[in-house]
Design a protein around this motif. Structure first.
Motif, PDB file in Angstrom:
ATOM      1  N   ASN A 132     -14.392 -25.084 -21.102  1.00 30.66           N
ATOM      2  CA  ASN A 132     -15.437 -24.786 -20.128  1.00 30.66           C
ATOM      3  C   ASN A 132     -16.692 -24.213 -20.802  1.00 30.66           C
ATOM      4  N   MET A 191     -22.174 -24.377 -22.665  1.00 30.57           N
ATOM      5  CA  MET A 191     -21.315 -25.133 -21.756  1.00 30.57           C
ATOM      6  C   MET A 191     -20.830 -26.380 -22.486  1.00 30.57           C
ATOM      7  N   ILE A 192     -19.534 -26.625 -22.393  1.00 29.58           N
ATOM      8  CA  ILE A 192     -18.999 -27.796 -23.077  1.00 29.58           C
ATOM      9  C   ILE A 192     -19.086 -29.002 -22.150  1.00 29.58           C
ATOM     10  N   MET A 193     -19.948 -29.945 -22.481  1.00 26.19           N
ATOM     11  CA  MET A 193     -20.152 -31.135 -21.648  1.00 26.19           C
ATOM     12  C   MET A 193     -20.057 -32.370 -22.533  1.00 26.19           C
ATOM     13  N   PRO A 194     -18.899 -33.028 -22.550  1.00 21.03           N
ATOM     14  CA  PRO A 194     -18.699 -34.117 -23.494  1.00 21.03           C
ATOM     15  C   PRO A 194     -19.573 -35.354 -23.214  1.00 21.03           C
ATOM     16  N   GLU A 195     -19.951 -35.581 -21.968  1.00 25.61           N
ATOM     17  CA  GLU A 195     -20.660 -36.818 -21.650  1.00 25.61           C
ATOM     18  C   GLU A 195     -22.174 -36.622 -21.684  1.00 25.61           C
ATOM     19  N   THR A 245     -23.952 -36.319 -18.341  1.00 30.05           N
ATOM     20  CA  THR A 245     -23.804 -35.001 -17.724  1.00 30.05           C
ATOM     21  C   THR A 245     -24.786 -34.008 -18.332  1.00 30.05           C
TER      22      THR A 245
END
Lengths: 317, 498
Positions: free
Chosen positions: B191, B215-219, B222
């Motif tokens: 998260n 914030m971990i946002m792989p895409e 996003t």
């Protein structure tokens, strides 16, 4: 009797779940590239001796069948092991991640039912009308659109529109309910739309089937008004296959939300599974697969019990 | 009336919260750290977090010069000796003061084979570390390589740990206690990571921000949408096309040339590619500018064996005739090597970092000279396994470059080097590498590495392709953000928010 039934079902599920975990265990170990390979990546900084020591530390030097045996033995003490990469216990990881996935699954199913059932009823009652055709086309689009596409479209559509809306950055329900609901809206809607198409079609087919039965005609002849007939007499019977389907879909949602969790950056179990498979973090992969297996078994039992509630003629034996 | 004021206060509070607090920066990162022990981590994502929490004895300034950090000063006494003078008054986040004992402990732990630290190979020529005059630490080496060892002291893997903290049994993979500008406040796996300002940081006035939330946002979609929506202030951009969604009046784009480079790595012991002439033919047949255009949408630059950003060391790609697209010359060389009708070989690639796209462009370009490249797209774990076992004809990958040519070249091209998966072996190259490592005179070293660059281009165990710019986008409230050529984010300490 129901209690005995549940115990029997649970016991009969044990070999199934174990078989599933064994197959996953074999698959993940047989894929080239193990946890040590991936840890070292393209850097290669350890000597052969150090690498062998790592294998020993992780217990990966033993034959596969022995490794699996040790894992099963530990299961009896509810010890799922620890992550090879972070040292966190698998139980703790599941405890952190599962609530997110559960919430996503429940909300998605909620959307699916709220959208799918009414549309299915309208479609069946107004069979072959213009509305029916429109609804059926919607259903077909819902069935054939992949979730990552629907998700991306929703993200792009919404991100420019509601600037004060918290779309990204997961917040747990207990820390801020409003933010939590805002963040969960788009991913649940994405999955909900997909599942609603199936619910819609199932509701429609099942309703049409019931509508042609004799007792419905008799009821009409006796002057039961249309609304009462549909809601009381037809819908209740038509819902049985919908309940089955919802149970199956909930299982699918609990185990298969990898793409959506990744896309919407939700820290759920699906995303963890993807990550640990990529890292070959064996104990965590095994733990998640076991957990999903057990969940699906429990869900199926729950669905069976629900039958008896909807239709008291059904008996569990 | 009292109630009216209560409501007013609450409303004002809500508005302030909605507008975002000025001291808090929210950034979207692509990948999650894998472990937090600075001595052990290899993951790029771990480095980006830890470099803000821990400090090394040295660090890089904005122009990538080595400058003192926890060391107040440093001196190469002779090619066998480095002396660091430790800064006074530095405290760990726990409140304990930094001592020379912590430094010695850190390096002893790092060099202990049981620790299995990646940086241990760099320090393997260190024969002793000891304290001199109370606050000076002396490193003695077995070979005269003091100058080329120095950059390692600025790496995350050489961050200084608290002896007390480690010996207390803390799990460094999950918790942190450094001397850096930010403290690790919270890490919710999958998260976010929250860093809080270290109020006792040894450089007064820094950092500017009170808090950084990663914030971990792989895409990518996003990250970009979260930036547009105002959920994050800063985001890493991987696909140059995403920039179209970020209007310049609302967002600032930070682009930076980096040292990491794309390459076509070749197994020099297999089939037609074992012939240097054939490999050289590929050099001529590949149009590098076109790859930069098609894959990186011009957000990158062609690179030779050393990145052109390393102005002192690197020979420019234009200095090598091999790097000018010349299919006629490629055909000529292939004919000379006995393959007038070309040949077939495999390119192993994964879908990370557009490797697959680079492979496709190369495939099309080689087809024009009759060479048939078959792309084998594999999952990352399988890729690594093939890489480690040299089980490939060729592969596309991205290597991190290095400030000092020795670090990059020695492990890659020395016979038996730790990342020499190309199985390349050339006694002349080995001799030059050994001399380059131990030569103290920088101009002499430059001559040696120029010679090496020429040999490496003609022999091409690696076909160097290009370096892609790192791209970050921020909204207009963010000021002072920049990233370095080694992709480091240490300047988050000088970043602020309006």
């Amino acid at each position: 009797m129901e209690f005995g039934y549940i115990i029997r079902r649970l016991l009969s599920a044990v070999p199934t779940v174990l078989l599933v975990t064994f197959m996953v265990f074999l698959a993940i170990h047989l894929v080239p590239g193990d946890v040590v390979d991936i840890m070292l990546g393209t850097q290669n900084y350890l000597t052969q001796d150090q690498i062998e020591e790592l294998y020993r530390e992780y217990g990966l030097d033993k034959p596969l069948i022995v490794q699996y045996g040790i894992w099963v033995k530990n299961l009896f003490t509810f010890n799922l092991g620890t992550s090879l990469r972070t040292g966190k216990s698998v139980t703790e990881l599941l405890g952190e991640r599962f609530p997110v996935t559960l919430e996503l699954a429940v909300f998605s199913l909620f959307f699916a039912l709220v959208i799918g059932i009414p549309l299915g009823i309208i479609s069946a009652v107004k069979r072959n009308s213009f509305i029916d055709n429109v609804v059926r086309v919607i259903g077909l689009i819902g069935l054939s659109s992949p979730s990552f596409w629907v998700g991306a479209i929703l993200i792009v559509l919404f991100s420019g529109v509601f600037e004060n809306f918290n779309l990204f950055g997961y917040v747990s329900m207990s820390s801020n309910l409003i933010d939590n609901l805002q963040v969960m809206l788009l991913p649940s809607l994405t999955l909900g739309l997909m599942v609603s198409a199936q619910i819609l079609r199932m509701t429609r087919t099942s309703m049409l089937d019931i509508l042609t039965q004799d007792y419905v005609r008799t009821a009409r002849a006796k002057g039961v008004n249309s609304r009462n007939l549909i809601m009381k007499h037809v819908l209740k019977n038509a819902l049985i296959p919908v309940v089955t389907l919802s149970g199956i879909q909930l299982g699918y949602l609990l185990g298969g939300t990898i793409v959506i969790e990744n896309m919407f950056a939700l820290p759920g179990m699906g995303r963890l599974l993807l990550q640990v498979v990529n890292e070959r973090d064996y104990p965590v992969v095994q733990g998640i697969v076991l957990f999903i297996g057990v969940l699906i078994v429990l869900l199926n039992i729950l669905v069976d019990i629900l039958y008896t509630v909807i239709d008291p003629r059904v008996e569990l034996r | 009336m009292k109630r009216f004021f209560q409501i007013l206060v609450l409303a004002l509070l809500a508005v302030t919260l909605l507008a975002g607090s000025p001291g808090k920066l929210v950034m979207a990162i692509e990948t999650e750290p894998v472990g937090l022990d600075p001595t052990l981590v290899t993951a790029f994502a771990s480095h980006r977090v830890l470099e803000n929490v821990y400090d090394g004895l040295l660090r890089y300034d904005e122009s990538m010069n080595l400058v003192p950090n926890l060391a107040e000063s440093f001196e190469v006494v002779d090619p066998y000796t480095i002396l660091f003078k430790l800064r006074d008054g530095v405290k760990f986040h726990s409140g304990d003061p930094l001592t020379s004992e912590d430094v010695i402990f850190t390096f002893e732990r790092l060099m202990n084979p049981d620790t299995k630290a990646p940086a241990a190979t760099y320090y393997k020529e260190v024969s002793s570390i000891k304290v001199v005059d109370g606050n000076k630490i002396e490193f003695k080496l077995t070979i005269p390589m003091a100058a080329s060892l120095l950059p390692n002291f600025a790496g995350v893997n050489s961050s200084i740990l608290s002896k007390k903290f480690v010996e207390s049994g803390a799990n460094l993979q999950l918790s942190a206690n450094g001397t850096g500008p930010f403290e690790l406040a919270d890490y919710v796996a999958g998260n976010y990571i929250t860093l809080k300002r270290n109020t006792e940081y040894f450089i007064e006035g820094l950092p500017y921000l009170d808090e950084i939330k990663m914030m971990i946002m792989p895409e990518e979609v996003t990250r970009v949408s979260a930036l547009r929506n105002g959920d994050v202030d800063l985001a890493r951009i991987n696909e140059p096309l995403s920039l179209n969604q970020l209007p310049t009046d609302r967002f600032k784009i930070h682009r930076n040339a980096v040292l990491s480079y794309y390459l076509l790595g070749i197994n020099t012991t297999r089939g037609p590619l074992s012939n240097p002439k054939v490999r050289n033919a590929l050099n001529y047949a590949i149009n590098r500018e076109m790859i930069v255009k098609l894959v990186a949408f011009d957000e990158g630059a062609v690179t030779g064996p050393l990145n052109p950003e390393l102005e002192f060391w690197a020979m420019k790609p234009s200095q090598f005739s091999e790097y000018t697209y010349n299919p006629a010359k490629a055909r000529e060389l292939l004919t000379e090597a006995g393959y007038p009708n070309g040949f077939e070989f495999e390119i192993v690639a994964s879908q990370r970092y557009s490797f697959d796209k680079v492979a496709q462009v190369i495939q099309a370009q080689l087809a024009e000279v009759g060479v048939r490249a078959k792309i084998n797209l594999v999952e990352w774990g399988i890729f690594i396994s093939k890489w480690r076992e040299s089980d490939f004809d060729s592969f596309i990958s991205l290597n991190s470059g290095s400030i000092d040519p020795d670090i990059q070249f020695n492990r890659t091209f020395h016979t038996g080097g730790s990342t020499n998966v190309f199985l390349y072996s050339n006694p002349e190259v080995d001799a030059l590498l050994d001399r380059g490592r131990s030569e103290a005179d920088i101009n002499e070293r430059q001559k040696i590495y120029n010679q090496l660059q020429k040999i490496l281009v003609t022999e091409s165990p690696i076909i160097f392709l290009y370096s892609a710019n790192t791209l970050f986008a921020t909204n207009n409230s963010v000021e002072g953000f920049r990233s370095l050529a080694n992709e480091s984010l240490i300047f988050l300490r000088e970043t602020s928010k309006k």
